[in-house]
Design a protein around this motif. Structure first.
Motif, short mmCIF file in Angstrom:
data_model
loop_
_atom_site.label_atom_id
_atom_site.label_comp_id
_atom_site.label_asym_id
_atom_site.label_seq_id
_atom_site.Cartn_x
_atom_site.Cartn_y
_atom_site.Cartn_z
N GLY A 91 45.72 35.60 38.82
CA GLY A 91 44.61 35.36 37.91
C GLY A 91 43.28 35.78 38.49
O GLY A 91 43.22 36.48 39.51
N LEU A 92 42.20 35.37 37.85
CA LEU A 92 40.87 35.73 38.28
C LEU A 92 40.50 35.02 39.57
O LEU A 92 40.88 33.87 39.78
CB LEU A 92 39.85 35.40 37.19
N ASP A 93 39.75 35.72 40.40
CA ASP A 93 39.30 35.20 41.70
C ASP A 93 40.49 34.77 42.57
O ASP A 93 40.43 33.76 43.27
CB ASP A 93 38.29 34.06 41.51
N SER A 94 41.54 35.56 42.51
CA SER A 94 42.75 35.31 43.30
C SER A 94 42.53 35.74 44.75
O SER A 94 41.57 36.44 45.07
CB SER A 94 43.92 36.11 42.71
N ARG A 95 43.47 35.35 45.60
CA ARG A 95 43.38 35.76 47.00
C ARG A 95 43.44 37.27 47.13
O ARG A 95 42.64 37.88 47.84
CB ARG A 95 44.47 35.07 47.83
N TYR A 96 44.39 37.92 46.42
CA TYR A 96 44.45 39.38 46.53
C TYR A 96 43.20 40.03 45.92
O TYR A 96 42.72 41.05 46.40
CB TYR A 96 45.75 39.94 45.94
N GLY A 97 42.63 39.41 44.88
CA GLY A 97 41.41 39.95 44.29
C GLY A 97 40.23 39.87 45.24
O GLY A 97 39.41 40.79 45.30
#
Length: 147
Positions: A91-97
């Protein structure tokens, strides 16, 4: 990092094969797709092993309560802060993001013109070239890729 690499690869594929896709236009407006693709490709290349980065974790001197990570293109530094570890996996503001956001600073020399999804989308409409230079636009573009 493996998830971030995989997702950036999907983003490169989309922009390369369908540069006028509505999803590309959602996050980058009328910015030249070649500019977006160049940043994504540089990010993907920089994320490929071996990383060649100075990786840091929970640096008390630079980690504030609202900061998930930070980077320095000149020192090839990528750091994560305590908030990174409480970020969702999807989702938004994820670790991968968060990793993608910071890696675009390092590899694509992006800036922080606008934070958060709503502001990043507004930027794509009001100032597409700034959107193509904004780390959050890349983060949210990748996090919301159509499946």
């Amino acid at each position: 990092m493996a998830q971030a690499r995989l997702r950036v690869g999907g983003a490169v594929h989309l922009v390369r094969n369908d540069p006028r896709h509505p999803h590309v236009r959602r996050w980058f407006g009328d910015a030249p797709p070649s500019l977006v693709l160049a940043t994504l490709e540089a990010t993907a290349e920089a994320m490929a092993p071996p990383l060649g980065l100075d990786l840091r974790c929970n640096d008390a001197l630079h980690c504030s309560t609202d900061r998930a990570g930070y980077s320095s293109p000149t020192g090839r530094l990528l750091a994560v802060c305590p908030r990174f570890f409480s970020a969702p996996a999807e989702g938004l503001d994820s670790r991968y993001g968060i990793l993608i956001h910071e890696m675009t600073h390092i590899a694509g020399n992006t800036d922080d013109h606008a934070y958060h999804p709503h502001r990043a989308e507004q930027l794509s409409k009001a100032a597409p070239l700034r959107a193509a230079d904004n780390a959050d636009n890349y983060e949210y573009f990748v996090e919301t890729l159509p499946r």
